[in-house]
Design a protein around this motif. Structure first.
Motif, PDB file in Angstrom:
ATOM      1  N   ILE A 164      43.112 107.059  55.202  1.00 51.24           N
ATOM      2  CA  ILE A 164      42.699 105.757  55.717  1.00 51.24           C
ATOM      3  C   ILE A 164      43.535 105.352  56.925  1.00 51.24           C
ATOM      4  O   ILE A 164      43.009 104.917  57.953  1.00 51.24           O
ATOM      5  CB  ILE A 164      42.799 104.679  54.619  1.00 51.24           C
ATOM      6  CG1 ILE A 164      41.726 104.931  53.564  1.00 51.24           C
ATOM      7  CG2 ILE A 164      42.632 103.280  55.213  1.00 51.24           C
ATOM      8  CD1 ILE A 164      41.764 103.971  52.398  1.00 51.24           C
ATOM      9  N   VAL A 165      44.851 105.495  56.827  1.00 52.48           N
ATOM     10  CA  VAL A 165      45.743 105.077  57.905  1.00 52.48           C
ATOM     11  C   VAL A 165      45.777 106.101  59.033  1.00 52.48           C
ATOM     12  O   VAL A 165      45.897 105.758  60.216  1.00 52.48           O
ATOM     13  CB  VAL A 165      47.167 104.850  57.368  1.00 52.48           C
ATOM     14  CG1 VAL A 165      48.118 104.496  58.501  1.00 52.48           C
ATOM     15  CG2 VAL A 165      47.170 103.751  56.318  1.00 52.48           C
ATOM     16  N   GLY A 166      45.649 107.378  58.686  1.00 52.63           N
ATOM     17  CA  GLY A 166      45.766 108.438  59.669  1.00 52.63           C
ATOM     18  C   GLY A 166      47.181 108.981  59.704  1.00 52.63           C
ATOM     19  O   GLY A 166      48.105 108.429  59.092  1.00 52.63           O
ATOM     20  N   THR A 167      47.360 110.064  60.406  1.00 54.45           N
ATOM     21  CA  THR A 167      48.671 110.702  60.561  1.00 54.45           C
ATOM     22  C   THR A 167      48.826 111.080  62.033  1.00 54.45           C
ATOM     23  O   THR A 167      47.898 110.908  62.821  1.00 54.45           O
ATOM     24  CB  THR A 167      48.766 111.985  59.694  1.00 54.45           C
ATOM     25  OG1 THR A 167      47.945 113.010  60.298  1.00 54.45           O
ATOM     26  CG2 THR A 167      48.323 111.730  58.261  1.00 54.45           C
ATOM     27  N   PRO A 168      49.971 111.610  62.422  1.00 53.78           N
ATOM     28  CA  PRO A 168      50.109 112.063  63.815  1.00 53.78           C
ATOM     29  C   PRO A 168      49.101 113.143  64.198  1.00 53.78           C
ATOM     30  O   PRO A 168      48.857 113.388  65.388  1.00 53.78           O
ATOM     31  CB  PRO A 168      51.543 112.607  63.856  1.00 53.78           C
ATOM     32  CG  PRO A 168      52.272 111.818  62.813  1.00 53.78           C
ATOM     33  CD  PRO A 168      51.277 111.669  61.701  1.00 53.78           C
ATOM     34  N   ASN A 169      48.506 113.778  63.201  1.00 55.38           N
ATOM     35  CA  ASN A 169      47.571 114.878  63.474  1.00 55.38           C
ATOM     36  C   ASN A 169      46.103 114.468  63.454  1.00 55.38           C
ATOM     37  O   ASN A 169      45.258 115.207  63.965  1.00 55.38           O
ATOM     38  CB  ASN A 169      47.790 116.002  62.457  1.00 55.38           C
ATOM     39  CG  ASN A 169      49.174 116.609  62.561  1.00 55.38           C
ATOM     40  OD1 ASN A 169      49.679 116.827  63.662  1.00 55.38           O
ATOM     41  ND2 ASN A 169      49.802 116.871  61.419  1.00 55.38           N
TER      42      ASN A 169
END
Length: 310
Positions: A164-169
């Motif tokens: 949901i938030v996302g990651t650096p990738n």
């Protein structure tokens, strides 16, 4: 009263500013959705840190889905969709004012205005109805699989919140779903609106504009800031006169639906934030006029030829 140059600047900037504002708003919402999901997941029962394989947990994840749907359709997400809707309305007003400087009158009630409103309404519907596909169904599937496989609760929590938030990738699910949708819709809608009116006014000259970014494709980079006759632009849609950007199948990033008509709406293609803007012939550099004549795209009047000294 804004000048034509000021309206042109605001019109072009809107194609970048509106998607950027949407990205910022959604990026701000995603952690709040994740925080709510974290609180709801606390209702799942576990044994030794492992999610229990029970009917009660199945009922819990169904309730989680219903809660998240209500939260997203009635809360802050609905608010930012409303803000996006206002941005679209302002962009239409700016484009209308600019086209009025080129001779358009009563644009607010034309077919072009109706299509702008129709595309805006369609986008709002897609953003509201798309939450199931973008967020809710993937979350439910992850939680259901976690129960079926007796997953570690901590691992399951990290998995769904990262999605949901996302990651650096990778982007969070909501942003990944909506980013290009918003960018393409505002770009295509505004350019199509402009071209419908330009055609009604019989305008022949355009300027390719919108600035350059690290991701700017070859097609846009080579044309940015330059003036072109309508016939030359139409030739691009037919995969002609592409120069060094020609891939053999058009250009990199070209929308598959691009042809001699739709080139004015799709411009450089997917995720394009450039505009092909109609301009007064008086604004076109003399050398550009002469080049267009030499290429066979432009047939000026006798008076224009006299002014050009040809």
């Amino acid at each position: 009263m804004p000048t034509a140059a000021e309206l042109l600047r605001d019109k072009v900037n809107g194609l970048t500013d509106i998607p950027d504002s949407w990205v910022n708003r959604v990026t701000g919402i995603q952690p709040k959705i994740a925080a709510r999901l974290t609180r709801l997941m606390a209702k799942l029962t576990t044994t030794n840190g492992v999610v229990d394989q029970t009917g009660a947990n199945l009922r819990t994840i169904t309730a989680i889905l219903e809660d998240l749907r209500a939260y997203m359709t009635q809360g802050e997400y609905a608010t930012v969709i409303g803000e996006l809707n206002k941005d679209f309305i302002q962009q239409q007003a700016t484009s209308t004012a600019y086209m009025t400087t080129l001779g358009g009158q009563g644009i607010e009630t034309t077919f072009a205005a109706q299509t702008y409103a129709a595309r805006r309404a369609q986008l709002v519907g897609q953003l509201v109805n798309g939450i199931d596909e973008a967020v809710l169904n993937p979350v439910f599937e992850t939680l259901l699989t976690g129960i079926e496989t007796k997953a570690s609760y901590s691992d399951l929590l990290v998995s769904v919140t990262d999605s949901i938030v996302g990651t650096p990738n990778y982007d969070g699910r909501l942003l990944a779903y909506s980013r290009q949708l918003v960018t393409d819709t505002i770009g295509t809608t505004d350019r199509a609106f402009t071209e419908i009116i330009a055609a009604d006014l019989g305008l022949e000259w355009y300027r390719y504009t919108g600035g350059l970014m690290d991701t700017t494709r070859c097609f846009c980079e080579k044309r940015n800031g330059k003036w072109y006759h309508k016939k030359e632009i139409e030739s691009w849609g037919n995969k002609e006169n592409l120069g060094e950007c020609n891939t053999g199948k058009g250009w990199a990033g070209m929308n598959r639906a691009t042809d001699s008509s739709t080139i004015f709406a799709y411009a450089g293609g997917y995720n394009c934030q450039h505009s092909i803007l109609p301009v007064s012939e008086a604004a076109v550099p003399i050398e550009t006029l002469k080049e267009a004549i030499a290429k066979g795209f432009y047939s000026p009047s006798a008076n224009t030829r006299k002014l050009l000294g040809i």
